[in-house]
Enzyme design. Structure first.
Site, PDB file in Angstrom:
ATOM      1  N   LYS A  99     -97.808  79.944  46.758  1.00 39.84           N
ATOM      2  CA  LYS A  99     -98.349  80.197  45.418  1.00 39.84           C
ATOM      3  C   LYS A  99     -97.361  79.689  44.363  1.00 39.84           C
ATOM      4  O   LYS A  99     -96.207  79.378  44.656  1.00 39.84           O
ATOM      5  CB  LYS A  99     -98.604  81.688  45.240  1.00 39.84           C
TER       6      LYS A  99
ATOM      7  N   TYR B 245     -75.674  78.982  18.523  1.00 38.81           N
ATOM      8  CA  TYR B 245     -76.380  79.881  17.601  1.00 38.81           C
ATOM      9  C   TYR B 245     -75.697  81.239  17.525  1.00 38.81           C
ATOM     10  O   TYR B 245     -75.240  81.789  18.530  1.00 38.81           O
ATOM     11  CB  TYR B 245     -77.825  80.085  18.071  1.00 38.81           C
TER      12      TYR B 245
END
Length: 371
Positions: A43, A261
């Site tokens: 999956k 940042y």
């Protein structure tokens, strides 16, 4: 354009998938699970490494039963493996019954309503089509209650279709001593006994690598096949993925200056910093970065383990390469984030997540190659 189309010269990184390691891992899991059979869970685009390459490799390695989450995944898998036994874990969505018949797929029925709808569909077409039954033993996610499973067992003659698998799912197999494991095992034994002629399956990767009492007739490993570590007391199998990120620029940072940042990382010495061309848009978790309060993940450059510093940006991240000789690193070189001794588990640990999430999140903008 997808990551499968991006040329190396234009990509910010290289994601390499080792299909021989994938096959070897599956075969090792099969050996450990014997005499139980071993399925392959593919999956999520084969846990992010690419279904179109992974599924044929696993078939060549001996896998004959496969599990996916969704019908769309099963359709793609059927096109790759015409003879495989394919189970769809997330259940029978309303109105999709005919597609299962057309593609010879096996729904995993996880509620009384799904059992009734599949039975009605088989009656309407006059054909009993095989399906699996999922019974909940403690996960409280998908599955019939044990009482509903008893009702199914007592009414099997009226079902109108053959059950080919009864299954449940372990909630705490990564913690071998967790009391829920023993309780689920006891409950599943009782449920499997209701269907003595039907294959039984309980174990995921962690269960498949543990006590054989959990193996029953079929194990369903996922992350272990792809080189992840499903339980801490068992060493991971061979690494399947390698991730290398391109050095975009080299910078000098003075003592006391900040990087990234928020000014979260402050240089405590004159430093050299490599800026790498990947970020959280490429599946690198923001928590893999560092601040003055906590260390982050590492990258290997020219044989040195170098710490990530500052916050991870959308497209860029910073690495302290002060300890790397200047002649050993240039713009255009590559730093290793997975590989060279850095595992999925390492990156996941620094990122406060699990290796499943790391693996399935990697790469829409890498140059991807299979070896």
């Amino acid at each position: 354009m997808t990551d499968r189309d991006i040329p190396l010269s234009e990509a910010g990184g290289i994601l390499t998938v080792d299909l021989s390691a994938l096959s070897a891992n599956y075969q090792e899991l099969s050996r450990r699970a014997a005499p139980a059979a071993c399925a392959a869970v593919v999956k999520g685009d084969a846990y992010g490494i690419g279904l179109t390459r992974a599924a044929p490799a696993l078939w060549q390695a001996g896998a004959r039963s496969f599990f996916v989450a969704l019908l769309a995944e099963a359709r793609q898998l059927r096109g790759l493996l015409p003879e495989a036994e394919i189970f769809v874990l997330n259940g029978l969505f309303p109105g999709t019954e005919a597609a299962y018949r057309e593609q010879a797929l096996r729904p995993v029925l996880g509620s009384a309503d799904q059992v009734e709808r599949w039975s009605a569909f088989c009656a309407d077409i006059g054909e009993g089509l095989p399906a699996a039954l999922h019974v909940d033993t403690g996960m409280n996610r998908l599955g019939l209650t044990p009482a509903e499973a008893v009702n199914v067992a007592e009414g099997r003659d009226e079902l109108g279709f053959p059950l080919v698998l009864v299954m449940s799912h372990l909630a705490c197999a990564d913690e071998p001593d967790h009391p829920l494991n023993a309780r689920q095992l006891e409950d599943f034994r009782a449920i499997a006994a209701l269907f003595p002629d039907v294959r039984a399956s309980l174990a995921n990767s962690a269960g498949a690598l543990g006590d054989p009492a959990y193996h029953f007739d079929l194990v369903r490993p996922g992350i272990a096949v792809y080189g992840g570590r499903p339980r801490k007391d068992v060493a991971p199998l061979r690494p399947v993925v390698r991730l290398e990120l391109r050095v975009v620029q080299l910078r000098r940072v003075h003592e006391g200056e900040t990087v990234g940042y928020g000014g979260a990382h402050t240089a405590l010495r004159p430093s050299r910093v490599a800026i790498l061309s990947a970020g959280y848009a490429d599946g690198i978790p923001r928590l893999a970065g560092a601040s003055d309060l906590r260390p982050g993940a590492e990258a290997v450059i020219a044989g040195h383990r170098c710490p990530l510093i500052g916050r991870i940006s959308m497209d860029l991240l910073a690495v302290d390469v002060t300890e790397v000789a200047e002649d050993n690193i240039q713009p255009g070189d590559f730093a290793t984030l997975l590989g060279d001794g850095l595992s999925l588990d390492d990156l996941a640990r620094h990122s406060h997540t699990i290796d499943y999430e790391i693996l399935t999140s990697l790469g829409r903008r890498y140059h991807r190659r299979w070896v």
